[in-house]
Structure formats: C-alpha cells, structure tokens
Design a protein around this motif. Sequence first.
Motif, short mmCIF file in Angstrom:
data_model
loop_
_atom_site.label_atom_id
_atom_site.label_comp_id
_atom_site.label_asym_id
_atom_site.label_seq_id
_atom_site.Cartn_x
_atom_site.Cartn_y
_atom_site.Cartn_z
N THR A 7 0.90 -1.09 0.00
CA THR A 7 0.00 -0.05 -0.13
C THR A 7 0.78 1.16 0.07
O THR A 7 1.91 1.11 0.78
CB THR A 7 -0.86 0.27 1.24
OG1 THR A 7 -1.88 0.96 1.15
CG2 THR A 7 -0.27 0.08 2.41
N ASP A 18 -6.36 4.32 2.64
CA ASP A 18 -6.52 2.86 2.43
C ASP A 18 -6.38 2.05 3.66
O ASP A 18 -5.24 2.61 4.36
CB ASP A 18 -5.67 2.32 1.24
CG ASP A 18 -6.07 2.82 -0.07
OD1 ASP A 18 -7.06 3.56 -0.24
OD2 ASP A 18 -5.44 2.45 -1.11
N ASP A 31 -10.97 1.48 1.22
CA ASP A 31 -10.51 2.49 0.64
C ASP A 31 -11.38 3.62 0.98
O ASP A 31 -12.60 3.83 0.63
CB ASP A 31 -10.63 2.40 -1.07
CG ASP A 31 -10.24 3.64 -1.76
OD1 ASP A 31 -9.74 4.60 -1.01
OD2 ASP A 31 -10.00 3.55 -3.09
N THR A 99 -14.89 2.22 0.82
CA THR A 99 -15.33 1.04 0.20
C THR A 99 -14.70 -0.21 0.95
O THR A 99 -13.87 -0.17 1.67
CB THR A 99 -14.64 0.83 -1.38
OG1 THR A 99 -13.16 0.61 -1.24
CG2 THR A 99 -14.78 2.26 -1.95
N SER A 118 -13.93 -0.74 -5.02
CA SER A 118 -12.78 -1.70 -4.79
C SER A 118 -13.07 -2.86 -5.57
O SER A 118 -14.23 -3.10 -5.78
CB SER A 118 -12.20 -1.86 -3.22
OG SER A 118 -11.78 -0.72 -2.80
N SER A 209 -7.69 -1.46 -4.30
CA SER A 209 -8.39 -0.27 -4.24
C SER A 209 -8.39 0.21 -5.65
O SER A 209 -7.63 -0.18 -6.49
CB SER A 209 -7.63 0.83 -3.20
OG SER A 209 -6.29 0.99 -3.84
N ASP A 210 -9.43 1.33 -5.95
CA ASP A 210 -9.51 1.92 -7.05
C ASP A 210 -8.07 2.64 -7.35
O ASP A 210 -7.86 2.69 -8.70
CB ASP A 210 -10.66 2.51 -7.29
CG ASP A 210 -10.60 4.01 -6.35
OD1 ASP A 210 -9.87 3.91 -5.45
OD2 ASP A 210 -11.61 4.93 -6.79
N THR A 266 -3.45 0.44 -3.17
CA THR A 266 -3.53 -0.52 -2.09
C THR A 266 -3.81 -2.02 -2.98
O THR A 266 -4.88 -2.06 -3.93
CB THR A 266 -4.18 -0.75 -1.03
OG1 THR A 266 -3.93 0.40 -0.34
CG2 THR A 266 -3.86 -1.85 -0.21
#
Length: 273
Positions: A7, A18, A31, A99, A118, A209-210, A266
Amino acid sequence: MRLSLATEPAHHHRPNEDFVGVASDAVVLLDGAGIPAGMESGCSHGVAWYARTLGSTLLTTVTQSAAPLAELLAESIKAVASLHDFTCDLSHAGSPSATVAMLRRSGGGLEWLVLADSVIVLDTGTAEPTVVCDDRLERIGARHRAEVDGLRSGSAEHAEALRRYIGIMRGHRNRDGGFWVASVDPLAAEHALTGSLPSDQVRAAALLSDGASRLVDLFGLATWRQLLDLLEESGPEGLISRVREAEHGDPDGSRWPRGKALDDATAALWRFS
C-alpha cells in the motif's frame, strides 16, 4: 497459501486513507473516500481513522465468526459508528466512508464481498478471470462528471468543480437508486455484492483499491489477465509502480480525466496453488 500486499499513499506527506489487513484465512481491504480541502464531514477523526478503525474491526470480527460476510460488515459498521456517535455529527451528509473488499476461506469455499468501487479479481484458470466490481458509484458519477473531466487536474477550477461534484454525489450515497458505501448506516452492508466458489477452483485472488485497479479500469493500460500476470511477476509493489508511472506521465489529467491526479493505491495477492 501465500499472500503478498503493498500500500502506498498518493502523497507521502498525507495519511494513507486505504487499509489492508490479513488473518490466517481472510483478507480485508478498504479505501477511504477522501474529502477535498474546504469540505466538511461532521467528523473530528477523519477518513484515515475511519478506514483503519472499520478495517481492523472487520478483520477481528471475520476471524471470530462464521456468519455471512454481509452480516459481519453490518455489525462492524454499527460498532464503529458507536465509537464516535457522541463526538461527531453522524447525520452529516459527508460522514467518513469507505469501500470494502473482503475474502474469506472457510471449509472448502472461498467467499467474497465487495461494496463500492474496490475490486476483487479471481484467477480460476480460465482465459479471462472473474472480476467482482460494484459499478454503481461509477454509473451514478458518470452523469455528473463532465465539468470535472473538462478541467485540468491541479487547477483551482478543477478543485472547485470537484467539490461541487462530491456535493452532488453525497445526495446519492446510501440511497435506493444511488450507490452504497460503508459509513454510518449498517443497512449499506445488505447492498454489497457477495458470492463464493469452491476454493480448489481458484488459483489466486487479487484485492485492489481503485487507486491500484485504475491501471485497467481507468487507464486501459492492461487487461485483468495482464494485471494478474504483473502481480505474479512483480508483486503488488510492481503494480503500484506501473500505476505511478502512468499517473506521473499525465499529471494534469489531459489523457485520463480524473478527480485525483494521484491516488492512494493498495493491492493484495492471495495465491492458493
């Protein structure tokens, strides 16, 4: 079982919003939804605190109970809300949110849960992996992003347009017909995407994560299969490095319009064979 993760905050002088945590048979990734400067949240703790607190609560809960993942998420959202109910305004439309992506191996099965944007990618040995992605936030956001996407990232005009956009999106958060995310209402957990597969059908699973998945779903620089291959060859650090390379190559968002020029990223890779 082998598990690797990485991350990295978007900016090293700011907290990473995150969270990723690992137990013997579970992985939890959150996230936190960042709040631009100049916008209120009603919470004195902040987004990073919320992501860490909900993430650690979820990780503890998932190791102590065999209940469905959505039920555990609801319990955890309620528990975290109780921690700052008397110090923060939980009725505020901008209360911190996050998320959620969860994987749990139980018996002979692999269970998953995804809430908001996510992503979980499951390598089942077929040509195309199974991708679990909740696209409701993206679909709602696409209706309102034109102004933000038309302005140069980093400009004062872009920052102001982003604040207006987030204000509009708050009106669609955790409502029927809108999108759902972990915040203060346990009901959101009922709207998560859930499912399971026999664990012997899954070679590996990635949680993203996005900020990490944008290599595929925003930049279009790889397919999901290529992302899994990159994770296998270079690990989560290699994936994040590729994302950073793309972000730095388009600092003003002229090629890939986006709210954040750089984002916390992440990734976790869980190998089963």
